[in-house]
Enzyme design. Sequence first.
Site, mmCIF file in Angstrom:
data_model
loop_
_atom_site.group_PDB
_atom_site.id
_atom_site.type_symbol
_atom_site.label_atom_id
_atom_site.label_comp_id
_atom_site.label_asym_id
_atom_site.label_seq_id
_atom_site.Cartn_x
_atom_site.Cartn_y
_atom_site.Cartn_z
ATOM 1 N N LYS A 57 0.988 -1.152 -0.127
ATOM 2 C CA LYS A 57 0.173 0.098 -0.026
ATOM 3 C C LYS A 57 0.731 1.053 -0.111
ATOM 4 O O LYS A 57 1.702 1.225 0.789
ATOM 5 C CB LYS A 57 -0.995 -0.067 1.278
ATOM 6 C CG LYS A 57 -2.036 -1.189 1.263
ATOM 7 C CD LYS A 57 -2.798 -1.194 2.489
ATOM 8 C CE LYS A 57 -3.772 -2.092 2.533
ATOM 9 N NZ LYS A 57 -4.839 -2.043 1.326
ATOM 10 N N ARG A 101 -9.817 -11.985 0.735
ATOM 11 C CA ARG A 101 -10.580 -13.100 -0.021
ATOM 12 C C ARG A 101 -10.286 -14.157 -0.154
ATOM 13 O O ARG A 101 -10.746 -15.532 -0.115
ATOM 14 C CB ARG A 101 -11.050 -12.599 -1.462
ATOM 15 C CG ARG A 101 -9.809 -12.437 -2.289
ATOM 16 C CD ARG A 101 -10.175 -11.624 -3.787
ATOM 17 N NE ARG A 101 -10.401 -10.091 -3.184
ATOM 18 C CZ ARG A 101 -10.698 -9.360 -4.341
ATOM 19 N NH1 ARG A 101 -10.851 -9.552 -5.539
ATOM 20 N NH2 ARG A 101 -10.862 -7.787 -4.115
#
EC number: 3.4.11.1
Length: 501
Positions: free
Chosen positions: A269, A345
């Site tokens: 990030k 996920r």
Amino acid sequence: MNFRCSSAPLAELGCDGVALGLFSSSWQQQLAALLPAMAAQLQPLLEQREFKAKGGEKHSFSFPGQQPSLVIISGLGEPDSFDGLALRKAAASLALASRGSNLKALALGLPIEAFAPDQALTALMQGCRLALYKDERFRSENKPSLDPGEIVLQGLASELDQQLAQQEAICQGVMLARELVAAPPNVVNALSLESTARSIADQFGCELTVLDEAACRERGMGAYLAVAQGASIPPRFLHLVIRPQGPVKRKLALVGKGLTFDSGGYNLKVGGSQIELMKFDMGGCGAVLGAARTLAELKLEGLEIHVISAATENMVSAEAIYPGAIVTASNGKTIEINNTDAEGRLTLADALVYACGLEPDAIVDLATLTGACVIALGDEIAGYWSPDDGLAQQLNDAAHRAGEGLWRMPLQSSYKDGLKSGLADMKNTGPRPGGSITAALFLKEFVKPEIPWAHIDIAGPVWSDKGRSTDPSGATGYGVRTLVEWCQAVAADAKEGLSQG
């Protein structure tokens, strides 16, 4: 802080503080009816301030030496727009206006005639209790609370006091979720979440199964462990079971994403990605553990609840998973990891496979999964996806009763093409357009089609920078109330179905 109900007139409650909500079309008459002895004092003061009783308009008046010594008056707008959510917000606003006054008791007078007593009780108590929540755990000095010692919910029969314990249990669940999500990642990690789950199990007599890395590997949880392998803190797969006292009529599974910190992995990030707030990436786990704390206390008749979270961090290290790696989930499907920052996920994939193995009547997962959902719905509304219309309607109704924003999103099957891989069964991310939809479609691959399932993306409402209505700034505890409402409805339906034969 204590709560009690009373149907006695406001002036007879003996409280040193009174908080009123008045409609714009009849505020003078309402004021005279609610506080007849003080209306002559208050009306000129309100008129001097050009009070119109518009929604959100609020004024406080001190009367030293009088009883009450503090009167707070809020405008409610027109009565035709005053629904359950507006009642909840009004209660929260008035409670916050009393903060710092150090009242012994605050009498809350709001127009509740149009609401069922239990609906009014829920909105009033939750509105006040959750609005006055304050997290002081990490300050060097804890300032004494100047909140009211007691709040009297005027207009509700004292017989309803027996329902206050249930509402307190719900608020405790929300506050636990807030504390877990707000705590920094050097405090909350996979091991501390295990401790939290164990505390719930010990306090309320639940069953807890914890799978360590070796046990997860034996079960073939390659997707989850691919994320966990870069972390120095070992992963913990949590499975908490809340059983009813009598026979089981329904079985539900609540699955929460448990990323206690998300660096993005090697797809690190960068600026503007709010990496400093990635402690809230376990908001799904916080929500299901908060709901578990409440549901474990309530022990709903006939309902067995399984609470599941694959807890870990997503870190950068020499052991971290490579971008482009191919891993195998516990249902045998292979995944090309084209983005290590789409890790949630992967953990949910194995958690959903595990949940399906329990053969529940329905599965609901909660996750701070995609920024795309925040772009679509903002920070007050969660999106949800489900191939089952019945379950989708149940969740929609539960969220409405809970006062939490929830909006159904499409499971556009053609978007699944975006997950195609040239090497594996699928990639873990698709193109940017429709990113929250492809994320839901990815998760769907790990749920047995015969089991009703819904995915709730809480990336937006899990956190509030400025605070809103019943939520102070920071972690909101979003999802707990909706899950509890849903479970209560399922339990009630099961009981009704049983009584009908």
